[in-house]
Design an enzyme around this catalytic site. Structure first.
Site, mmCIF file in Angstrom:
data_model
loop_
_atom_site.group_PDB
_atom_site.id
_atom_site.type_symbol
_atom_site.label_atom_id
_atom_site.label_comp_id
_atom_site.label_asym_id
_atom_site.label_seq_id
_atom_site.Cartn_x
_atom_site.Cartn_y
_atom_site.Cartn_z
ATOM 1 N N ILE A 137 19.008 -26.893 -7.495
ATOM 2 C CA ILE A 137 19.670 -26.241 -8.628
ATOM 3 C C ILE A 137 21.176 -26.163 -8.408
ATOM 4 O O ILE A 137 21.969 -26.376 -9.329
ATOM 5 C CB ILE A 137 19.070 -24.829 -8.842
ATOM 6 C CG1 ILE A 137 17.627 -24.943 -9.342
ATOM 7 C CG2 ILE A 137 19.922 -24.021 -9.825
ATOM 8 C CD1 ILE A 137 16.894 -23.615 -9.446
ATOM 9 N N ASN A 155 24.184 -19.189 -5.667
ATOM 10 C CA ASN A 155 22.938 -19.920 -5.897
ATOM 11 C C ASN A 155 22.054 -20.011 -4.657
ATOM 12 O O ASN A 155 20.837 -20.069 -4.774
ATOM 13 C CB ASN A 155 23.280 -21.335 -6.399
ATOM 14 C CG ASN A 155 22.104 -22.277 -6.276
ATOM 15 O OD1 ASN A 155 21.202 -22.267 -7.105
ATOM 16 N ND2 ASN A 155 22.087 -23.090 -5.209
ATOM 17 N N TYR A 201 10.869 -12.016 -1.820
ATOM 18 C CA TYR A 201 11.612 -12.829 -2.796
ATOM 19 C C TYR A 201 11.811 -12.047 -4.101
ATOM 20 O O TYR A 201 12.929 -11.969 -4.624
ATOM 21 C CB TYR A 201 10.833 -14.120 -3.043
ATOM 22 C CG TYR A 201 11.542 -15.126 -3.926
ATOM 23 C CD1 TYR A 201 12.529 -15.955 -3.401
ATOM 24 C CD2 TYR A 201 11.212 -15.260 -5.275
ATOM 25 C CE1 TYR A 201 13.177 -16.889 -4.203
ATOM 26 C CE2 TYR A 201 11.859 -16.189 -6.078
ATOM 27 C CZ TYR A 201 12.838 -16.999 -5.533
ATOM 28 O OH TYR A 201 13.479 -17.915 -6.337
ATOM 29 N N LYS A 223 15.406 -10.710 -5.634
ATOM 30 C CA LYS A 223 15.941 -11.145 -6.926
ATOM 31 C C LYS A 223 16.123 -9.959 -7.875
ATOM 32 O O LYS A 223 17.066 -9.950 -8.685
ATOM 33 C CB LYS A 223 15.022 -12.207 -7.541
ATOM 34 C CG LYS A 223 14.953 -13.503 -6.730
ATOM 35 C CD LYS A 223 16.307 -14.183 -6.587
ATOM 36 C CE LYS A 223 16.213 -15.569 -5.953
ATOM 37 N NZ LYS A 223 17.511 -16.238 -5.835
HETATM 38 P P1 NDP Z 1 16.520 -25.594 -2.608
HETATM 39 O O1 NDP Z 1 15.789 -25.123 -1.398
HETATM 40 O O2 NDP Z 1 16.124 -26.899 -3.213
HETATM 41 O O3 NDP Z 1 18.106 -25.610 -2.337
HETATM 42 C C1 NDP Z 1 18.727 -24.463 -1.801
HETATM 43 C C2 NDP Z 1 20.036 -24.858 -1.173
HETATM 44 O O4 NDP Z 1 20.615 -23.672 -0.589
HETATM 45 C C3 NDP Z 1 19.878 -25.865 -0.041
HETATM 46 O O5 NDP Z 1 20.926 -26.812 -0.065
HETATM 47 C C4 NDP Z 1 19.953 -24.990 1.200
HETATM 48 O O6 NDP Z 1 20.386 -25.665 2.352
HETATM 49 C C5 NDP Z 1 20.968 -23.954 0.764
HETATM 50 N N1 NDP Z 1 20.913 -22.743 1.584
HETATM 51 C C6 NDP Z 1 19.819 -22.131 2.096
HETATM 52 N N2 NDP Z 1 20.184 -21.081 2.838
HETATM 53 C C7 NDP Z 1 21.536 -21.021 2.805
HETATM 54 C C8 NDP Z 1 22.498 -20.172 3.403
HETATM 55 N N3 NDP Z 1 22.144 -19.164 4.218
HETATM 56 N N4 NDP Z 1 23.811 -20.380 3.149
HETATM 57 C C9 NDP Z 1 24.191 -21.406 2.347
HETATM 58 N N5 NDP Z 1 23.316 -22.274 1.781
HETATM 59 C C10 NDP Z 1 22.001 -22.076 2.004
HETATM 60 O O7 NDP Z 1 16.348 -24.410 -3.680
HETATM 61 P P2 NDP Z 1 16.498 -24.425 -5.288
HETATM 62 O O8 NDP Z 1 17.565 -25.343 -5.680
HETATM 63 O O9 NDP Z 1 15.161 -24.560 -5.878
HETATM 64 O O10 NDP Z 1 16.939 -22.907 -5.518
HETATM 65 C C11 NDP Z 1 18.281 -22.515 -5.727
HETATM 66 C C12 NDP Z 1 18.290 -21.075 -6.212
HETATM 67 O O11 NDP Z 1 17.504 -20.970 -7.405
HETATM 68 C C13 NDP Z 1 17.673 -20.083 -5.223
HETATM 69 O O12 NDP Z 1 18.408 -18.880 -5.238
HETATM 70 C C14 NDP Z 1 16.275 -19.866 -5.778
HETATM 71 O O13 NDP Z 1 15.747 -18.623 -5.408
HETATM 72 C C15 NDP Z 1 16.560 -19.943 -7.263
HETATM 73 N N6 NDP Z 1 15.383 -20.232 -8.076
HETATM 74 C C16 NDP Z 1 14.698 -21.419 -7.907
HETATM 75 C C17 NDP Z 1 13.585 -21.696 -8.706
HETATM 76 C C18 NDP Z 1 12.814 -22.975 -8.604
HETATM 77 O O14 NDP Z 1 11.763 -23.081 -9.255
HETATM 78 N N7 NDP Z 1 13.262 -23.961 -7.856
HETATM 79 C C19 NDP Z 1 13.120 -20.720 -9.698
HETATM 80 C C20 NDP Z 1 13.917 -19.518 -9.792
HETATM 81 C C21 NDP Z 1 14.997 -19.305 -8.999
HETATM 82 P P3 NDP Z 1 19.259 -26.229 3.386
HETATM 83 O O15 NDP Z 1 18.317 -27.037 2.585
HETATM 84 O O16 NDP Z 1 20.040 -27.046 4.359
HETATM 85 O O17 NDP Z 1 18.605 -25.028 3.982
#
Ligand code: NDP
Length: 254
Positions: A17, A89, A153, A157
């Site tokens: 996202i 995000n 989680y 949120k």
């Molecule tokens: P992904 O796991 O696909 O991507 C998350 C990204 O955040 C990765 O690049 C990850 O890096 C990075 N990340 C994780 N921990 C940290 C940290 N401590 N500091 C900086 N970067 C970090 O998740 P999504 O894209 O699916 O989710 C993004 C957001 O959307 C989240 O907040 C999630 O809760 C929210 N969301 C997602 C939904 C879904 O269906 N996908 C639904 C509702 C909300 P790395 O991979 O290297 O750990």
């Protein structure tokens, strides 16, 4: 819906996202800083954004570490200019019920999903308030109601939604709007990992598509467009709001 001249930071922007949001912001004319715990992936994403035409920077930043966050915020200002948009995000999902989740998992989820956005907000606020700005917090429909087996989680949120409202009322008069977007299921690594935990992931995926009422799961681009709206002047009177982007899933009572 344009962001020309804006400098937007997207945490966790290297993929999923966050990457969709970074791309949408770049396409809307913003200079974009991708801040991700994986610095190489952040720099790769920024290079791809720069190839689309606008300025971009990739930085290693763990949102749970205050010093990292302060350093990243200062670096963005130095490389791209005053931060006028922040998208919190970065987030993780560790599953478990209230009765069986381990303390380490609880603490980790709260640290990334709730403390992280607060640390980034605190660090960016002086720049955001110095000329106006907007914050978008990526929450979830799981913050609006309880989601079974997702206690940490859901709680993180829900907390993020009230951080959103608090910052909106504390800093609205300083020219900083703060809003949240609540995605339903979006097709990313995170949701694919979640689906992989079911006996029949394809059947579960089909069930989630069924619940979305628009015949598909969401895409990172869907959330990107919502974020651009909330960052742009088009949403100038929207403050402290939670924009649900779930294909209609939570519109149904039963
Ligand atoms: P992904 O796991 O696909 O991507 C998350 C990204 O955040 C990765 O690049 C990850 O890096 C990075 N990340 C994780 N921990 C940290 C940290 N401590 N500091 C900086 N970067 C970090 O998740 P999504 O894209 O699916 O989710 C993004 C957001 O959307 C989240 O907040 C999630 O809760 C929210 N969301 C997602 C939904 C879904 O269906 N996908 C639904 C509702 C909300 P790395 O991979 O290297 O750990």
């Amino acid at each position: 819906m344009r962001l020309d001249g804006e400098v937007v930071v997207v945490t966790g922007g290297a993929r999923g996202i966050g990457l969709g949001i970074a791309e949408a912001c770049a396409d809307a004319g913003a200079a974009v800083a991708v801040a991700d715990v994986d610095g190489d992936a952040a720099r790769e994403a920024a290079a791809a954004l720069a190839a689309r035409g606008g300025p971009a920077a990739g930085l290693a930043c763990d949102v749970t570490r205050a010093a990292d966050v302060q350093r990243a915020v200062a670096e963005v200002a130095r490389r791209l200019g005053r931060i006028s948009g922040l998208v919190n995000n970065a987030g993780i999902l560790l599953e478990g019920r209230a009765g069986d989740l381990g303390e380490d998992d609880w603490n980790r989820v709260l640290a990334v999903n709730l403390t992280g956005p607060w640390l980034c907000t605190r660090a960016a606020l002086p720049q955001l308030a110095d000329g106006g700005g907007a914050i978008v917090n990526v929450a979830s429909i799981a913050g609006l109601a309880a989601q079974v087996n997702h206690v940490a989680y859901s709680v993180s949120k829900a907390g993020l939604l009230n951080l959103t409202r608090t910052v909106a009322v504390e800093y609205g008069r300083s020219g900083v709007r703060c809003n949240a977007v609540c995605p339903g299921t979006i097709d990313t690594e995170l949701s694919r990992r979640y689906l992989a935990g079911f006996d029949d992931p394809d059947a579960m995926r089909a069930a989630l598509v069924e619940r979305a009422f628009v015949g598909r799961l969401g895409t990172p681009g869907d959330i990107g467009q919502a974020a651009v709206f909330l960052l742009s002047g088009a949403s100038g009177f929207v403050n402290g709001a939670a924009l649900v982007v779930d294909g209609g899933r939570t519109a149904r009572l039963a």
